[in-house]
Every structure is written in C-alpha cells, then in structure tokens.
Enzyme design. Sequence first.
Site, mmCIF file in Angstrom:
data_model
loop_
_atom_site.group_PDB
_atom_site.id
_atom_site.type_symbol
_atom_site.label_atom_id
_atom_site.label_comp_id
_atom_site.label_asym_id
_atom_site.label_seq_id
_atom_site.Cartn_x
_atom_site.Cartn_y
_atom_site.Cartn_z
ATOM 1 N N TRP A 92 0.795 -1.228 0.000
ATOM 2 C CA TRP A 92 0.000 0.000 0.000
ATOM 3 C C TRP A 92 0.824 1.273 0.000
ATOM 4 O O TRP A 92 0.303 2.361 -0.176
ATOM 5 C CB TRP A 92 -0.952 0.045 1.208
ATOM 6 C CG TRP A 92 -0.344 -0.375 2.517
ATOM 7 C CD1 TRP A 92 -0.559 -1.571 3.150
ATOM 8 C CD2 TRP A 92 0.566 0.353 3.348
ATOM 9 N NE1 TRP A 92 0.173 -1.623 4.310
ATOM 10 C CE2 TRP A 92 0.869 -0.454 4.461
ATOM 11 C CE3 TRP A 92 1.160 1.619 3.265
ATOM 12 C CZ2 TRP A 92 1.741 -0.058 5.477
ATOM 13 C CZ3 TRP A 92 2.030 2.024 4.266
ATOM 14 C CH2 TRP A 92 2.301 1.186 5.356
ATOM 15 N N ASN A 93 2.133 1.159 0.242
ATOM 16 C CA ASN A 93 2.862 2.413 0.476
ATOM 17 C C ASN A 93 3.088 3.228 -0.793
ATOM 18 O O ASN A 93 3.106 4.444 -0.743
ATOM 19 C CB ASN A 93 4.188 2.142 1.207
ATOM 20 C CG ASN A 93 5.147 1.327 0.379
ATOM 21 O OD1 ASN A 93 4.744 0.413 -0.321
ATOM 22 N ND2 ASN A 93 6.412 1.672 0.434
ATOM 23 N N GLU A 123 11.715 -4.182 11.108
ATOM 24 C CA GLU A 123 11.255 -3.098 10.253
ATOM 25 C C GLU A 123 10.012 -2.467 10.867
ATOM 26 O O GLU A 123 9.010 -3.149 11.080
ATOM 27 C CB GLU A 123 10.921 -3.644 8.860
ATOM 28 C CG GLU A 123 10.531 -2.546 7.908
ATOM 29 C CD GLU A 123 10.040 -3.065 6.566
ATOM 30 O OE1 GLU A 123 9.241 -4.030 6.551
ATOM 31 O OE2 GLU A 123 10.440 -2.503 5.544
ATOM 32 N N GLU A 127 10.304 -8.586 -3.443
ATOM 33 C CA GLU A 127 10.806 -7.258 -3.051
ATOM 34 C C GLU A 127 10.244 -6.994 -1.664
ATOM 35 O O GLU A 127 9.082 -6.631 -1.517
ATOM 36 C CB GLU A 127 10.313 -6.190 -4.040
ATOM 37 C CG GLU A 127 10.811 -6.370 -5.453
ATOM 38 C CD GLU A 127 12.280 -6.014 -5.627
ATOM 39 O OE1 GLU A 127 12.871 -5.432 -4.690
ATOM 40 O OE2 GLU A 127 12.836 -6.340 -6.682
ATOM 41 N N LEU A 128 11.084 -7.195 -0.650
ATOM 42 C CA LEU A 128 10.562 -7.193 0.725
ATOM 43 C C LEU A 128 11.082 -5.988 1.512
ATOM 44 O O LEU A 128 11.468 -4.988 0.931
ATOM 45 C CB LEU A 128 10.918 -8.523 1.388
ATOM 46 C CG LEU A 128 10.516 -9.772 0.571
ATOM 47 C CD1 LEU A 128 10.982 -11.041 1.241
ATOM 48 C CD2 LEU A 128 9.020 -9.810 0.317
ATOM 49 N N CYS A 135 10.366 0.987 1.900
ATOM 50 C CA CYS A 135 11.199 -0.195 2.137
ATOM 51 C C CYS A 135 12.667 0.186 2.297
ATOM 52 O O CYS A 135 13.418 -0.494 2.971
ATOM 53 C CB CYS A 135 11.027 -1.174 0.992
ATOM 54 S SG CYS A 135 11.327 -0.437 -0.618
ATOM 55 N N LYS A 158 -2.801 -7.781 -8.165
ATOM 56 C CA LYS A 158 -3.573 -7.755 -6.912
ATOM 57 C C LYS A 158 -2.952 -6.649 -6.041
ATOM 58 O O LYS A 158 -1.925 -6.845 -5.408
ATOM 59 C CB LYS A 158 -3.456 -9.110 -6.215
ATOM 60 C CG LYS A 158 -4.599 -9.477 -5.296
ATOM 61 C CD LYS A 158 -4.862 -8.522 -4.158
ATOM 62 C CE LYS A 158 -4.043 -8.780 -2.917
ATOM 63 N NZ LYS A 158 -4.288 -7.784 -1.851
ATOM 64 N N GLY A 211 6.139 -6.556 -0.695
ATOM 65 C CA GLY A 211 5.420 -6.501 0.572
ATOM 66 C C GLY A 211 6.320 -6.977 1.694
ATOM 67 O O GLY A 211 7.551 -6.922 1.586
HETATM 68 P P1 NAD Z 1 1.960 -7.004 3.194
HETATM 69 O O1 NAD Z 1 2.962 -8.061 3.020
HETATM 70 O O2 NAD Z 1 1.076 -7.033 4.360
HETATM 71 O O3 NAD Z 1 0.974 -6.957 1.929
HETATM 72 C C1 NAD Z 1 1.463 -6.820 0.606
HETATM 73 C C2 NAD Z 1 0.489 -7.449 -0.356
HETATM 74 O O4 NAD Z 1 0.442 -8.852 -0.124
HETATM 75 C C3 NAD Z 1 -0.943 -6.960 -0.205
HETATM 76 O O5 NAD Z 1 -1.513 -6.870 -1.482
HETATM 77 C C4 NAD Z 1 -1.594 -8.045 0.630
HETATM 78 O O6 NAD Z 1 -2.983 -8.150 0.444
HETATM 79 C C5 NAD Z 1 -0.890 -9.273 0.106
HETATM 80 N N1 NAD Z 1 -0.826 -10.381 1.062
HETATM 81 C C6 NAD Z 1 -0.695 -10.312 2.402
HETATM 82 N N2 NAD Z 1 -0.630 -11.564 2.927
HETATM 83 C C7 NAD Z 1 -0.701 -12.415 1.887
HETATM 84 C C8 NAD Z 1 -0.688 -13.837 1.768
HETATM 85 N N3 NAD Z 1 -0.580 -14.623 2.838
HETATM 86 N N4 NAD Z 1 -0.770 -14.379 0.533
HETATM 87 C C9 NAD Z 1 -0.866 -13.592 -0.560
HETATM 88 N N5 NAD Z 1 -0.917 -12.253 -0.515
HETATM 89 C C10 NAD Z 1 -0.828 -11.671 0.698
HETATM 90 O O7 NAD Z 1 2.780 -5.636 3.084
HETATM 91 P P2 NAD Z 1 2.243 -4.176 3.268
HETATM 92 O O8 NAD Z 1 1.946 -3.946 4.704
HETATM 93 O O9 NAD Z 1 1.195 -3.912 2.262
HETATM 94 O O10 NAD Z 1 3.543 -3.334 2.829
HETATM 95 C C11 NAD Z 1 4.594 -3.061 3.662
HETATM 96 C C12 NAD Z 1 5.773 -3.975 3.361
HETATM 97 O O11 NAD Z 1 6.120 -3.884 1.986
HETATM 98 C C13 NAD Z 1 7.002 -3.563 4.120
HETATM 99 O O12 NAD Z 1 7.626 -4.704 4.637
HETATM 100 C C14 NAD Z 1 7.861 -2.909 3.057
HETATM 101 O O13 NAD Z 1 9.237 -2.887 3.332
HETATM 102 C C15 NAD Z 1 7.535 -3.723 1.862
HETATM 103 N N6 NAD Z 1 7.890 -2.997 0.626
HETATM 104 C C16 NAD Z 1 8.981 -3.430 -0.089
HETATM 105 C C17 NAD Z 1 9.368 -2.738 -1.240
HETATM 106 C C18 NAD Z 1 10.548 -3.192 -2.071
HETATM 107 O O14 NAD Z 1 10.626 -2.791 -3.238
HETATM 108 N N7 NAD Z 1 11.468 -3.991 -1.554
HETATM 109 C C19 NAD Z 1 8.644 -1.619 -1.653
HETATM 110 C C20 NAD Z 1 7.545 -1.219 -0.893
HETATM 111 C C21 NAD Z 1 7.170 -1.923 0.233
#
Ligand code: NAD
Length: 497
Positions: free
Chosen positions: A156-157, A389, A254-255, A288, A180, A232
């Site tokens: 979402w960020n 984080e 990409e975490l 991130c 998604k 995520g």
């Molecule tokens: P999140 O992991 O909660 O959710 C990300 C996406 O995954 C959402 O669309 C969510 O609905 C989906 N999701 C969640 N659980 C799932 C599952 N079990 N199976 C399938 N899909 C699932 O992350 P967030 O809170 O939306 O975002 C924050 C995280 O994203 C932070 O850790 C941040 O560092 C990371 N991030 C990484 C980068 C990068 O490029 N490395 C960029 C932006 C954000």
Amino acid sequence: MQQAVALPAYDLYIGGRWVPPRNKDRFPTYNPFTQQAWAEIAQADADEVAMAIRTARDTFERVWKHKTGLERATLMFKLADLVDASAERIGKLETTDNGKVIRETSGQARYLARVLRFYAGYADKLWGKVIPLDRADVFDYAAMVPLGVIGLITAWNSPMSLLGNKLAACLAAGNCVVVKPSEHASVTTLEFGKLMEQAGFPAGVFNVVTGDARTGAALASATGLDKISFTGSAGAGRAISAAASKNLTPVIMELGGKSPNIIFADANLDKACNGAFAGIFAATGQTCIAGSRLLVQRPIYNEVVTRLTMRAPKIRLGNPLDPNTEMGTVANQPQLDRIMGYINSAKKEGARLMTGGERATGGDLGNGLFIQPTIFADVRNDMKLAQEEIFGPVLAIIPFDTEEDAIAIGNDSRFGLASGIWTQDVNRVHRVAKALHTGLVWVNTYRAVGAQIPFGGVKESGHGRERGQEGMLEFMTTKNVMINFSEEDRDPFAIQT
Ligand code: NAD
C-alpha cells in the site's frame, strides 16, 4: 434527515470489462487523513482470480504475443504521455488513499511515466543471439521470449510506483498481467485500467483483482501463472513463496529493510543530516528503503543527534493534499497501531527517546492518523528497535567507533536492501561499499532512484531485481533453436556435439 451518499464502488477489471464481484462482497477503503471511507473495493474470490488468469492467458496467446516490439513500444510511449498528463490526478487519488504527501505521489506518477519510457525503448531491441557451435553445418540461435502471464502483488505504500516498475518491464518483454493491489490502497491500480484502455492496449493485457490477503493467496496458489512478482512484507512473502512452490511458479520478492545509513566523522554534516532526514521522515518512513538505522561515528555523534532532534519537531505535518505539507499520515489504522507498538516497546527497551514518540494531534491534523517524527538515540543494534522493520517515522541512532564497527553493525541484520555512506574519503567509500551486504549502496546521497538502476535486496529483503535491464530480463526467458543443415547421417545412439 441527511441522505447517505453512496461511495463510488469499484468492480474487478478483467478483460477490459468492469466485473462486479459475484458474491457482492465489497469493503470500504479509508482516507487516513479524514478516517472516512471514500470508495468501495471488491473482494475477489479464487474463481474470479482464475478467470482473470484465463483471460490474460487467452489474450497473450491470441493477441499480445503476436505484436511486434515496435507495436508494444508505441503503446507504452502513448501510455507514458497519458500518465504524465494525469500525474496530478493520480497523485491526488493515491494521497487520498494512503496519506502520502502529494509532492511524493504526483512525483512518483511522473516517475512512472519515465519508467514506462525507459522500458518502451527496450521493447524493439530484444535481439537474442546467434551462437557459433563446434560444427560448421549447424546454425544455432537463442531468442528472447516473454514468459507469458505474470501475477503482480503489491503493497500500500506506493501502489502506482510499485505497479509501474513491474508492469512496464512486463509489457516491454511482451507479457500479460494480473495485478492484486493492497486492500488498503487499490484505487489508483484500478484507475490505471482506464489509462491502459485509452492508450489502446488490447483488453486482457492488464487485469486487476482486488481484495485482501485471501485474494493474494488465491493468486499465489493459482495454476497458469508463469511468474509472480511480489512487493510486501517478509511474512507475506514466505506465505506466497510456499503457495507458489506447489505449482513450481517462480517468484520475485521485493521485501522490507532495516537499512543502515552511516555517517563518518569526516562527512559534510549539513548534507549528511539532510540525508538522514530523507532516509527516515520522507514518506512518513513508510518506505522499504528507509534509512531507519542511523550509524554515527563518535566524534560527531552528539552534534548529529542534537541537529536531528532540533529539526524533527519542525517538520510540517498536515493535510497530505496540501503541497506545503512535508509529512503526511500513516497509511492505515493497522499500520498506526503497529508503529505505536514498536515505539512503546523501544521506550521499554531502554533506548533514549529524543523527540516524538506519540501520536500527533490537534490543529490542522483533524482526525488524521499522524505520528510525531520520532528519534531514539543510544540504540544498541540488538534491540528490537534496531532489528525489526517498523515502516514508520521512527529513527534509531546508533553510535560507532571504527570503520570496521560500522560495517559489522551495518551487516548485523536479517535484511539487506539498502545502505548509505556519508564520507569524503574516497578509499573508504570503496572499502565500505564493498563490505556492506545490501542490494543498493548510496554514497553521499540517500533514497535516490533511477529507471536504469537495478533495484532489490539480499537476505530477507528478497531476491530478483526491478528496473534496469535486469528488471526486464526477470520477465523473459531464452528459447534456443538448433538447425542442422548437414547432409550426413548421424549415429542415433550417441549424443551429438
Ligand atoms: P503485506 O505483506 O502485508 O501486503 C502486501 C500485499 O500482499 C498486499 O496486497 C496483501 O494483500 C498481500 N498479502 C498479504 N498476505 C498475503 C498472503 N498470505 N498471501 C498472498 N498475498 C498476501 O505488506 P504491506 O503492509 O502492504 O507493505 C509493507 C511492506 O512492503 C514492508 O515490509 C515494506 O518494506 C515492503 N515494501 C517493499 C518494497 C521493495 O521494493 N522492496 C517496496 C515497498 C514496500
């Protein structure tokens, strides 16, 4: 009596059509500045996810894979122009959905246009290679071909920017996608479907299935995908990897990160302190690549801590749509709770709270989900504050003595996304950049990106790369063709070399 006003309700976007969720399941999406619901999003189930994948596959086979590189590039350049022209509108929608300041979100939209143009330039130059073999009567070539259908799951960020990096590379390479977006910020991804249509992309190249983690899980475990690209958290990344592995679907991850931003005593302190700010308070720390661990060498430690502590309370918090606002809200209530949980545990861990540490309220902040810019000093690297984080405006400052200490502390993390080095010693730049185990290293700058630069992490920050040539190759494979034009009969029982 006041009449309730119906919120705009978004359907799923599949095959160029807006498809209402079959079970009528919808949920509200909230503006984190007003805390009011402002749109309704559809919750897709596994059948709807499967339908989107089938549609993408059908489009790939019938239409998209037959387009030339020039045709794809032309559509992408047109799309880039449309994105440029809509950057303010996209920015406003994204800011309304996730509370990031408008200067960041509209800037990210313009940057998305840049990324589209970068990859459009590749689309008609995917040449492959002719491979000379050990025999003169055999002709061999390796063609570069698209994978087919890619599942994209985003956070979402920065929904637009995250989508753009993945999508532009996928389109240039010749793939169709099923996206998604995060349940907390889906609107701009859905609106993007309209721009794809206006640009003239065939229906079914770009499909959006919205919903929470259940929809993400349905996509991750679905058959018919050639790759999944996920952005995520590490936790969701693990679940997605596990689900995808059942079908042997490859994944890009990409975490998150806990990036060390290291200031040496010889650094230009004005620039370094500015870089420390950019690292943690830009985007309300919800990035991130946040430089959330600030490592400062002892001789300048007190001065840096004082400078940052004096400046942080002056950051202009306010309506994220106001161009003068510097720090917007936290994007959603669960994230606010998470950040406050980390702040409270840091207080108990014994880190020295220098400024912030509470929710920000009053004045123009209304009902917004604001947190004060927060700085903890004298942090030990084994504290939870330094290891996990937080994804919010919370800085952990850690003192160090020697270059070796800085490298050891910097690398003592399960993450490895980015790092920053502030020094004027060129030899040290090379030594430290080489020693830091991160996918990105910034020297005398921080949080700077480019369409041309491969972006991604190591360790629990993930694997695979976005942007740059590497980003496109993630969505292609080679097809080798060997043509025998000799007249000779060969021994059928021996391998031919
Ligand atoms: P999140 O992991 O909660 O959710 C990300 C996406 O995954 C959402 O669309 C969510 O609905 C989906 N999701 C969640 N659980 C799932 C599952 N079990 N199976 C399938 N899909 C699932 O992350 P967030 O809170 O939306 O975002 C924050 C995280 O994203 C932070 O850790 C941040 O560092 C990371 N991030 C990484 C980068 C990068 O490029 N490395 C960029 C932006 C954000």
